[in-house]
Design an enzyme around this catalytic site. Structure first.
Site, PDB file in Angstrom:
ATOM      1  N   GLU A 189       0.810  -1.212   0.000  1.00  0.00           N
ATOM      2  CA  GLU A 189       0.000   0.000   0.000  1.00  0.00           C
ATOM      3  C   GLU A 189       0.850   1.271   0.000  1.00  0.00           C
ATOM      4  O   GLU A 189       0.433   2.292  -0.559  1.00  0.00           O
ATOM      5  CB  GLU A 189      -0.951   0.013   1.206  1.00  0.00           C
ATOM      6  CG  GLU A 189      -2.067  -1.000   1.136  1.00  0.00           C
ATOM      7  CD  GLU A 189      -1.701  -2.361   1.716  1.00  0.00           C
ATOM      8  OE1 GLU A 189      -2.571  -3.255   1.760  1.00  0.00           O
ATOM      9  OE2 GLU A 189      -0.522  -2.526   2.139  1.00  0.00           O
ATOM     10  N   PHE A 196     -11.960  -7.306  13.529  1.00  0.00           N
ATOM     11  CA  PHE A 196     -10.839  -7.761  12.704  1.00  0.00           C
ATOM     12  C   PHE A 196     -10.515  -6.707  11.641  1.00  0.00           C
ATOM     13  O   PHE A 196     -11.388  -6.232  10.935  1.00  0.00           O
ATOM     14  CB  PHE A 196     -11.185  -9.096  12.039  1.00  0.00           C
ATOM     15  CG  PHE A 196     -10.111  -9.603  11.115  1.00  0.00           C
ATOM     16  CD1 PHE A 196      -8.882 -10.005  11.618  1.00  0.00           C
ATOM     17  CD2 PHE A 196     -10.335  -9.672   9.747  1.00  0.00           C
ATOM     18  CE1 PHE A 196      -7.885 -10.473  10.772  1.00  0.00           C
ATOM     19  CE2 PHE A 196      -9.346 -10.141   8.891  1.00  0.00           C
ATOM     20  CZ  PHE A 196      -8.121 -10.540   9.414  1.00  0.00           C
ATOM     21  N   GLN A 197      -9.273  -6.338  11.570  1.00  0.00           N
ATOM     22  CA  GLN A 197      -8.748  -5.351  10.624  1.00  0.00           C
ATOM     23  C   GLN A 197      -9.444  -4.000  10.759  1.00  0.00           C
ATOM     24  O   GLN A 197      -9.673  -3.296   9.778  1.00  0.00           O
ATOM     25  CB  GLN A 197      -8.825  -5.870   9.180  1.00  0.00           C
ATOM     26  CG  GLN A 197      -7.828  -6.997   8.918  1.00  0.00           C
ATOM     27  CD  GLN A 197      -7.638  -7.312   7.453  1.00  0.00           C
ATOM     28  OE1 GLN A 197      -8.524  -7.076   6.634  1.00  0.00           O
ATOM     29  NE2 GLN A 197      -6.487  -7.863   7.103  1.00  0.00           N
ATOM     30  N   LYS A 254     -17.758  -1.151   4.963  1.00  0.00           N
ATOM     31  CA  LYS A 254     -18.104  -2.203   4.008  1.00  0.00           C
ATOM     32  C   LYS A 254     -19.604  -2.281   3.766  1.00  0.00           C
ATOM     33  O   LYS A 254     -20.052  -2.476   2.631  1.00  0.00           O
ATOM     34  CB  LYS A 254     -17.575  -3.550   4.519  1.00  0.00           C
ATOM     35  CG  LYS A 254     -17.770  -4.701   3.528  1.00  0.00           C
ATOM     36  CD  LYS A 254     -17.079  -5.967   4.011  1.00  0.00           C
ATOM     37  CE  LYS A 254     -17.201  -7.079   2.968  1.00  0.00           C
ATOM     38  NZ  LYS A 254     -16.486  -8.315   3.407  1.00  0.00           N
ATOM     39  N   MET A 311      23.749   9.360   3.825  1.00  0.00           N
ATOM     40  CA  MET A 311      23.667  10.636   4.525  1.00  0.00           C
ATOM     41  C   MET A 311      23.875  10.453   6.024  1.00  0.00           C
ATOM     42  O   MET A 311      24.499  11.299   6.682  1.00  0.00           O
ATOM     43  CB  MET A 311      22.323  11.314   4.260  1.00  0.00           C
ATOM     44  CG  MET A 311      22.229  12.727   4.794  1.00  0.00           C
ATOM     45  SD  MET A 311      23.453  13.860   4.063  1.00  0.00           S
ATOM     46  CE  MET A 311      22.591  14.358   2.572  1.00  0.00           C
TER      47      MET A 311
END
Length: 620
Positions: free
Chosen positions: A89, A151-152, A201, A517
């Protein structure tokens, strides 16, 4: 090396169909409904989402499906909108940002709830810092489950509140067209920025009536586009009376499409110009009035020009710490004219004697008229002495580098030759670190939207997916990603996306075997105690970037000496049917100079290690 099959590329081409519509002034597509989109129809919330994207003229989105967002992927299958399936993502977010920066249009990314959404936080924050128009669409658990630690589940609206221009949690399917239209309007107008749209959803699954166009409901959103005339006249008066003026140009000039006006203003007034890291290409590097980039790794002339100015005209810039150095010692004798479309930026870091709120294009156009009137009245600034001093600095302290004493390949030479061979028409996309600074210094940027980088957030892993997005947005332009071996290992999996989707980016890995760096700072400030900066890409060749490139469906090349640099770059330039990765194995001890150490005054700029410019204060 495994190449994508014709069948794979044919399938990608099928998904690449897009709805064409004219580009409007605010860089979104026109809201007129394409023929393929019914003005009113019974659909699911997911169908309404996809039809809204089509009506907004979106041609491509970057994303990954998952449980909560899955309902949206069914109507997307038949859509004119091309979906590019990324591998992470974060890659979707940076690709959307690269697309937006290269085209000026809104970039769109999609993720599912929970970890999918939280993986977008870094690119959203990146877009926020660099004022990039981005719309992130995330799935959310069903409304009855919100707040139950389902969940999630993650409160992505709350998480991203500090790093979005605005965000939405959609409560009803009927809101989707309006919310999408508002999100695109907010992202692309005023000061551009990211907008998050979180959709549960069950809202995606609910039935609704899709109708277009919607009526926007943003009563408190009124960006000031045109500046106040009195402030413009005062700025013009100061510009024609100043003896040591500087035009301090930021990324807002690019966002506003004001580069042509900027050039006219500079040439009319004769005032020297500095362009920030985010504004490279806004004013041609080759122009005689361009002093270069100011700030921590800017040119001596640009840093001292700002520091000793008696007038700074800041256009779409925000006086960030990397430009000002120690703020209370920055440009102590300068009167400041600060023009920005975001009033919150004016006076935030440095007091503005003449604050101007407005779009940079309108500000510059009105300054042109006001300065012209001043000149017609016989008021013209005499900048001869100022230019004598600045030209002397440019001659004595030009950008340059020393060849490595151990015979290793110079990274500066690699990047300089890359810019000369690929030319000013290419797009260059950098990660973060030494390679980013060298790319800003040793490539000549002559055109707007030819330089993309993560300036504000400084995101490692930006270059590969952003280059992918830029190439999707500008398929006929050569796109080079310039990355470090550390940055490259964060997001190189998106090269698999490029290979399968037929996106032939070119990636130059400046492989110095270290987090360069960080190692430079350890050399300068930590007594050469190199704690956890050796990546093993030299010592053990883990990973082998050529083999890794081939495993990801790309052409892999390697270059280890100066004699092979040109032919290796030219070989990459000749390949246009697959992504190319070049492993440039360079010396580990090269440093970025000039440098203003963090937290110190710009007066303490170092031209090279142990070399401070000799500057006669009496001249100024």
């Amino acid at each position: 090396m495994t190449r994508p099959t014709p069948e794979t590329l044919a399938n990608s081409a099928r998904r690449a169909r897009n709805a064409e519509a004219p580009v409007t002034a605010d860089h979104t597509r026109a809201t007129a409904t394409p023929a393929s989109v019914a003005r009113s129809a019974q659909v699911s919330g997911a169908g309404s989402l996809v039809r809204s994207l089509e009506a907004l003229g979106v041609d491509v989105v970057f994303g990954i499906p998952g449980g909560a967002i899955l309902p949206a992927y069914d109507p997307l299958y038949d859509s004119t909108v091309r979906h590019i399936l990324v591998r992470h993502e974060q890659g979707a977010g940076h690709a959307a940002t690269g697309y937006a920066q290269a085209t000026g249009r809104v970039g769109v990314c999609i993720a599912t709830s929970g970890p999918g959404a939280t993986n977008l936080v870094t690119p959203i924050a990146d877009a926020y810092m660099d004022s990039v128009p981005l719309v992130a669409i995330t799935g959310q658990v069903a409304r009855p489950s919100i707040g139950t630690d389902a969940f999630q589940e993650a409160d992505i609206q709350g998480i991203t509140l500090p790093v979005t221009k605005h965000n939405f949690l959609v409560q009803h399917a009927g809101e989707i067209p309006r919310v999408l239209a508002e999100a695109f309007h907010l992202a692309s107008t005023g000061r551009p920025g990211p907008v998050l749209v979180d959709i549960p959803k069950d809202v995606l699954q609910a039935q609704t009536t899709f109708a277009w166009p919607p009526t926007l409901d943003l009563p408190g959103y009124r960006p000031t586009m045109h500046p106040h005339g009195k402030q413009i006249r005062e700025a013009a008066r100061l510009m024609t009376n100043a003896r040591r003026p500087v035009l301090y140009v930021g990324g807002g000039v690019l966002k506003a499409g004001a580069t042509e006006g900027l050039r006219k203003l500079a040439e009319l007034t004769g005032i020297p110009v500095v362009t920030t890291l985010m504004a490279l290409g806004a004013f041609p590097d080759s122009h005689q009035q361009h002093l270069g980039m100011p700030g921590m790794h800017g040119t001596v002339a640009a840093v001292y020009g700002l520091q000793k100015a008696d007038l700074i005209v800041a256009l779409g810039a925000r006086f960030d710490d990397r430009v000002t150095g120690k703020l209370d010692s920055f440009a102590p004798d300068a009167t400041v004219v600060h023009a920005d479309i975001d009033p919150a930026e004016i006076g935030k870091n440095r007091h503005a004697d003449v604050p101007i709120v407005g779009d940079a294009r309108h500000v510059i156009d009105e300054l042109l008229a006001a300065v012209t009137a001043e000149r017609a009245a016989g008021r013209v600034a005499d900048l001869a002495d100022w230019w004598t001093q600045l030209d002397d600095l440019r001659e004595r302290y030009p950008l340059g580098y020393e060849e490595p004493s151990d015979g290793t390949l110079s990274p500066q030479y690699v990047i300089k030759r890359l810019g000369e061979i690929a030319g000013p028409d290419a797009i260059y996309v950098a990660g973060v670190g030494q390679h980013q600074m060298w790319a800003s210094q040793f490539i000549s940027y002559e055109k707007p939207q030819s330089w993309l980088n993560s300036g504000g957030l400084g995101t490692m892993g930006y270059a590969v997916p952003a280059a992918m997005g830029a190439k999707v947005g500008k398929p006929d332009v050569v796109v080079w990603g310039i990355d470090g071996d550390g940055c490259f290992q964060m997001t190189n999996q998106e090269l698999a996306t490029c290979a399968l989707e037929g996106i032939p980016v070119k990636i130059a890995v400046i492989n110095n075997g270290n987090l360069g760096m960080v190692r430079q700072w350890q050399t300068l400030f930590y007594g050469e105690r190199y704690s956890n900066t050796d990546l093993g890409t030299h010592k053990h060749r883990i990973p082998d970037f050529v083999k890794l490139a081939e495993a990801l469906g790309c052409v892999g090349l390697r270059c280890e000496n100066a004699e092979d640099v040109d032919k290796t770059i030219e070989a990459a330039m000749s390949i246009n049917d697959a992504p190319v990765v070049i492993d440039f194995v360079v010396g580990k001890d090269a440093m970025v100079w000039p440098m203003v150490a963090a937290g110190t005054s710009n007066d303490e700029i170092m031209f090279a290690r142990g070399v401070r410019p000799v500057f006669d204060e009496d001249d100024i």
